[in-house]
Design a protein around this motif. Structure first.
Motif, PDB file in Angstrom:
ATOM      1  N   LEU B 113       0.864  -1.177   0.000  1.00 45.00           N
ATOM      2  CA  LEU B 113       0.000   0.000   0.000  1.00 45.00           C
ATOM      3  C   LEU B 113       0.904   1.231   0.000  1.00 45.00           C
ATOM      4  O   LEU B 113       1.666   1.449   0.943  1.00 45.00           O
ATOM      5  CB  LEU B 113      -0.911  -0.011   1.239  1.00 45.00           C
ATOM      6  CG  LEU B 113      -1.867   1.173   1.401  1.00 45.00           C
ATOM      7  CD1 LEU B 113      -2.817   1.290   0.219  1.00 45.00           C
ATOM      8  CD2 LEU B 113      -2.660   1.040   2.707  1.00 45.00           C
ATOM      9  N   LEU B 114       0.832   1.987  -1.092  1.00 42.69           N
ATOM     10  CA  LEU B 114       1.668   3.180  -1.247  1.00 42.69           C
ATOM     11  C   LEU B 114       0.786   4.410  -1.080  1.00 42.69           C
ATOM     12  O   LEU B 114      -0.293   4.475  -1.684  1.00 42.69           O
ATOM     13  CB  LEU B 114       2.315   3.199  -2.639  1.00 42.69           C
ATOM     14  CG  LEU B 114       3.143   1.984  -3.053  1.00 42.69           C
ATOM     15  CD1 LEU B 114       3.567   2.097  -4.519  1.00 42.69           C
ATOM     16  CD2 LEU B 114       4.370   1.842  -2.161  1.00 42.69           C
ATOM     17  N   VAL B 115       1.236   5.362  -0.293  1.00 39.34           N
ATOM     18  CA  VAL B 115       0.445   6.576  -0.077  1.00 39.34           C
ATOM     19  C   VAL B 115       1.340   7.792  -0.257  1.00 39.34           C
ATOM     20  O   VAL B 115       2.330   7.956   0.468  1.00 39.34           O
ATOM     21  CB  VAL B 115      -0.202   6.596   1.323  1.00 39.34           C
ATOM     22  CG1 VAL B 115      -1.205   7.740   1.424  1.00 39.34           C
ATOM     23  CG2 VAL B 115      -0.873   5.266   1.649  1.00 39.34           C
ATOM     24  N   ALA B 116       0.998   8.609  -1.244  1.00 41.07           N
ATOM     25  CA  ALA B 116       1.843   9.751  -1.596  1.00 41.07           C
ATOM     26  C   ALA B 116       1.107  11.054  -1.394  1.00 41.07           C
ATOM     27  O   ALA B 116      -0.036  11.211  -1.813  1.00 41.07           O
ATOM     28  CB  ALA B 116       2.281   9.647  -3.058  1.00 41.07           C
ATOM     29  N   GLY B 117       1.761  12.013  -0.765  1.00 41.32           N
ATOM     30  CA  GLY B 117       1.250  13.372  -0.703  1.00 41.32           C
ATOM     31  C   GLY B 117       2.094  14.245  -1.617  1.00 41.32           C
ATOM     32  O   GLY B 117       3.293  14.387  -1.410  1.00 41.32           O
ATOM     33  N   VAL B 143      -2.217   5.387  -3.480  1.00 42.67           N
ATOM     34  CA  VAL B 143      -3.100   6.538  -3.270  1.00 42.67           C
ATOM     35  C   VAL B 143      -2.252   7.793  -3.442  1.00 42.67           C
ATOM     36  O   VAL B 143      -1.252   7.974  -2.746  1.00 42.67           O
ATOM     37  CB  VAL B 143      -3.713   6.533  -1.858  1.00 42.67           C
ATOM     38  CG1 VAL B 143      -4.660   7.719  -1.680  1.00 42.67           C
ATOM     39  CG2 VAL B 143      -4.436   5.225  -1.574  1.00 42.67           C
ATOM     40  N   CYS B 144      -2.653   8.634  -4.385  1.00 43.06           N
ATOM     41  CA  CYS B 144      -1.923   9.879  -4.632  1.00 43.06           C
ATOM     42  C   CYS B 144      -2.799  11.053  -4.222  1.00 43.06           C
ATOM     43  O   CYS B 144      -3.882  11.243  -4.780  1.00 43.06           O
ATOM     44  CB  CYS B 144      -1.622  10.046  -6.127  1.00 43.06           C
ATOM     45  SG  CYS B 144      -0.241   9.093  -6.703  1.00 43.06           S
ATOM     46  N   SER B 145      -2.329  11.837  -3.285  1.00 48.48           N
ATOM     47  CA  SER B 145      -3.057  13.025  -2.870  1.00 48.48           C
ATOM     48  C   SER B 145      -2.408  14.258  -3.481  1.00 48.48           C
ATOM     49  O   SER B 145      -1.208  14.487  -3.307  1.00 48.48           O
ATOM     50  CB  SER B 145      -3.049  13.120  -1.337  1.00 48.48           C
ATOM     51  OG  SER B 145      -3.566  14.363  -0.917  1.00 48.48           O
ATOM     52  N   VAL B 146      -3.215  15.017  -4.221  1.00 43.23           N
ATOM     53  CA  VAL B 146      -2.723  16.264  -4.832  1.00 43.23           C
ATOM     54  C   VAL B 146      -3.794  17.336  -4.659  1.00 43.23           C
ATOM     55  O   VAL B 146      -4.962  17.025  -4.426  1.00 43.23           O
ATOM     56  CB  VAL B 146      -2.408  16.094  -6.347  1.00 43.23           C
ATOM     57  CG1 VAL B 146      -1.221  15.184  -6.552  1.00 43.23           C
ATOM     58  CG2 VAL B 146      -3.624  15.573  -7.106  1.00 43.23           C
ATOM     59  N   ARG B 147      -3.384  18.596  -4.781  1.00 42.11           N
ATOM     60  CA  ARG B 147      -4.352  19.667  -4.601  1.00 42.11           C
ATOM     61  C   ARG B 147      -5.411  19.658  -5.707  1.00 42.11           C
ATOM     62  O   ARG B 147      -6.593  19.719  -5.478  1.00 42.11           O
ATOM     63  CB  ARG B 147      -3.651  21.024  -4.549  1.00 42.11           C
ATOM     64  CG  ARG B 147      -3.115  21.327  -3.161  1.00 42.11           C
ATOM     65  CD  ARG B 147      -2.649  22.736  -3.053  1.00 42.11           C
ATOM     66  NE  ARG B 147      -1.527  22.974  -3.958  1.00 42.11           N
ATOM     67  CZ  ARG B 147      -0.768  24.041  -3.913  1.00 42.11           C
ATOM     68  NH1 ARG B 147      -1.015  24.983  -3.039  1.00 42.11           N
ATOM     69  NH2 ARG B 147       0.243  24.187  -4.756  1.00 42.11           N
ATOM     70  N   SER B 148      -4.929  19.594  -6.948  1.00 41.00           N
ATOM     71  CA  SER B 148      -5.843  19.610  -8.090  1.00 41.00           C
ATOM     72  C   SER B 148      -5.207  18.768  -9.191  1.00 41.00           C
ATOM     73  O   SER B 148      -4.026  18.435  -9.106  1.00 41.00           O
ATOM     74  CB  SER B 148      -6.033  21.049  -8.583  1.00 41.00           C
ATOM     75  OG  SER B 148      -4.835  21.493  -9.196  1.00 41.00           O
ATOM     76  N   PRO B 149      -5.971  18.407 -10.214  1.00 37.51           N
ATOM     77  CA  PRO B 149      -5.391  17.588 -11.295  1.00 37.51           C
ATOM     78  C   PRO B 149      -4.116  18.209 -11.895  1.00 37.51           C
ATOM     79  O   PRO B 149      -3.210  17.483 -12.296  1.00 37.51           O
ATOM     80  CB  PRO B 149      -6.516  17.512 -12.325  1.00 37.51           C
ATOM     81  CG  PRO B 149      -7.777  17.643 -11.512  1.00 37.51           C
ATOM     82  CD  PRO B 149      -7.425  18.605 -10.399  1.00 37.51           C
ATOM     83  N   ALA B 150      -4.025  19.544 -11.909  1.00 38.59           N
ATOM     84  CA  ALA B 150      -2.853  20.198 -12.505  1.00 38.59           C
ATOM     85  C   ALA B 150      -1.584  19.951 -11.689  1.00 38.59           C
ATOM     86  O   ALA B 150      -0.475  20.109 -12.196  1.00 38.59           O
ATOM     87  CB  ALA B 150      -3.099  21.702 -12.630  1.00 38.59           C
ATOM     88  N   ASP B 151      -1.750  19.566 -10.422  1.00 41.84           N
ATOM     89  CA  ASP B 151      -0.589  19.336  -9.564  1.00 41.84           C
ATOM     90  C   ASP B 151      -0.086  17.896  -9.622  1.00 41.84           C
ATOM     91  O   ASP B 151       0.895  17.555  -8.955  1.00 41.84           O
ATOM     92  CB  ASP B 151      -0.942  19.685  -8.117  1.00 41.84           C
ATOM     93  CG  ASP B 151      -1.308  21.147  -7.956  1.00 41.84           C
ATOM     94  OD1 ASP B 151      -0.445  21.985  -8.264  1.00 41.84           O
ATOM     95  OD2 ASP B 151      -2.452  21.438  -7.558  1.00 41.84           O
ATOM     96  N   ASP B 166      -3.269  -0.663  -8.759  1.00 45.42           N
ATOM     97  CA  ASP B 166      -4.375   0.298  -8.802  1.00 45.42           C
ATOM     98  C   ASP B 166      -3.865   1.650  -8.348  1.00 45.42           C
ATOM     99  O   ASP B 166      -3.078   1.722  -7.409  1.00 45.42           O
ATOM    100  CB  ASP B 166      -5.497  -0.123  -7.838  1.00 45.42           C
ATOM    101  CG  ASP B 166      -6.257  -1.316  -8.367  1.00 45.42           C
ATOM    102  OD1 ASP B 166      -6.555  -1.337  -9.574  1.00 45.42           O
ATOM    103  OD2 ASP B 166      -6.520  -2.230  -7.567  1.00 45.42           O
ATOM    104  N   VAL B 167      -4.338   2.686  -9.006  1.00 42.55           N
ATOM    105  CA  VAL B 167      -3.974   4.041  -8.589  1.00 42.55           C
ATOM    106  C   VAL B 167      -5.258   4.798  -8.278  1.00 42.55           C
ATOM    107  O   VAL B 167      -6.176   4.838  -9.097  1.00 42.55           O
ATOM    108  CB  VAL B 167      -3.179   4.777  -9.683  1.00 42.55           C
ATOM    109  CG1 VAL B 167      -2.856   6.208  -9.236  1.00 42.55           C
ATOM    110  CG2 VAL B 167      -1.895   4.017 -10.021  1.00 42.55           C
TER     111      VAL B 167
END
Lengths: 199, 239
Positions: B113-117, B143-151, B166-167
């Protein structure tokens, strides 16, 4: 012979003589940890000192607060390159904790809640150079910065200043701790840039 | 006493802009001894008056050529140089690899389980590459956490991550209109993933800014993952 990075000038502040080699100054307080921060109830926290003969002394929070308190203001240096100047803490000098302890040990293995360990020469905990601290910047130490109580040994890279400290084991032989068995230097003097094994 | 990790000369062989403020450097490093996914290295820049400074960067690739991704900090000392004037043929020094804790090894058999900020995805992208290179079939959920799709960085390659991977995207400020998940900070439910529950005994690798890592690690503990199975790395912009 270092190669020159074309067009790189650096910052005037980078040449600060109070910065150990390779470090840069930050005003932020970054956090480095290997896993989740243990949330230790301050009322259930205790620190145990174990000598090589197996004699123990234990302090809970009240006992620690009953000892003479010091307010060290020190520069700290993280092996990941940041240094932070003038950090202020409150806690008890290791000289106070070690006063009256009979030992012929030369080394200390420090163990934390959560399983982290690190090792130091006992000499480095003496002489007004090491503390167990419970306040940073006038406030109780938060879990991510090692609260309720952490070790503070600012003359060595900051991974030696174990967070969530639980036990100090005095040893006659050196026993490498967590980072020291994962490629990092046994002693960790920032002024000699002892970052990794072999430095 | 082991010998010190030597400084090596890195030559820039390519650059790639990932976002308006993040650039990938592709490097040729003769003598590089190889590394594990998740490890980092130290970069040293030296000015012509002899002044030098260092920064640590996670390796973004599983093998060679090495890739680093540098996030520009406007008032920084090193990142504006690495993301600005540097061009193919330019050289600087680096040494590594460093760190044997926040790593994934091809022989590992547990689900991951990979979790990225934010840019914390960098070392986790190396894990995906290493898994593919090794022909490993361990299930991976990123799981990728970003502010918005552009980031989002690596969005194109993460759109086709390969079989068994899975992403899931977490948008904290603005989500795409077709995203069933409304924008908001990462929540426990984002980490409660079938096949990656405590009973499945996954290795959890969490990388991102301090607050993000603390939040995610606390959620994982609350879900029942043992602390020893949660490995964390702080990854934020460094000047």
């Amino acid at each position: 012979m270092p190669i020159i990075s074309k067009g790189f000038r650096g910052r005037p502040g980078g040449r600060d003589p109070e910065l150990p080699p390779g470090q840069y100054r930050t005003t932020d307080f970054p956090v480095l940890s290997t896993g989740p921060s243990p949330h230790v109830d301050p009322d259930r926290w205790s620190l145990t000192l174990v000598t090589e003969a197996g004699e123990t002394s234990t302090w809970d929070r009240q006992a620690l607060l009953a000892l003479p308190q010091e307010r060290p203001t020190v520069d700290i240096h993280c092996v990941t390159k940041w240094s932070k100047f003038g950090t202020s803490w409150r806690g008890v000098s290791l000289d106070t904790l070690l006063d009256g302890v009979s030992t012929a040990a030369s080394f200390v293995k420090v163990a934390s809640y959560g399983g982290y360990t690190t090792n130091l020469p006992l000499e480095d905990l003496r002489g007004g150079r090491a503390w167990v601290v419970h306040e940073f910047d006038g406030r109780p130490l938060t879990p991510e910065h090692g609260g309720p109580v952490r070790l503070l040994v600012p003359h060595l890279y900051f991974w030696k200043s174990a967070k969530w400290v639980r036990e100090l084991q005095l040893l006659t032989q050196d026993e490498p701790g967590f980072w020291e068995t994962n490629g990092y230097h046994d002693y960790g003097d920032p002024w000699r840039e002892q970052r990794y094994q072999g430095d | 006493m082991s010998t010190a990790i030597p400084w090596r000369v890195a030559t820039v062989v390519g650059t790639r802009d990932e976002t308006p403020t993040a650039r990938t450097l592709v490097l040729d490093v003769p003598g590089w001894p190889g590394h594990l996914a998740g490890q980092h290295l130290d970069v040293r820049l030296t000015a012509d008056d002899g002044y030098s400074t260092q920064r640590s960067y996670s390796v973004a690739s599983a093998g060679v050529p090495l890739e680093l991704m540098v996030q520009r900090v406007e008032d920084g000392e090193v990142s504006p140089y690495l993301t600005g004037s540097l061009e193919p043929g330019d050289r600087f020094e680096l040494r590594g690899p460093v760190g044997r804790w926040f790593v994934w090894r091809p022989r590992d058999t547990a689900p991951v389980l990979l979790v990225a900020g934010g840019s914390g995805v960098v070392p986790l992208r190396a894990v995906l590459q290493a898994r593919r290179t090794a022909g490993s079939t361990v299930p991976v959920h990123l799981v990728c956490s970003v502010r918005s799709p552009a980031d989002a960085v690596y969005a194109d390659e993460l759109a086709e991550p390969g079989e068994g991977v899975d992403v899931a995207w977490v948008h904290t400020r603005s989500a795409p209109p077709d995203d069933p998940r409304p924008a908001g900070r990462i929540a426990r439910a984002d980490l409660d993933v079938p096949g990656f529950s405590p009973a499945d005994e996954p290795l959890c690798l969490v990388c991102g800014p301090t607050g993000f890592v603390e939040t995610v690690a606390d959620h994982l503990v609350a879900l029942g993952h043992p602390a020893a199975a949660i490995r964390t790395e702080r990854f934020g912009p460094t000047g």
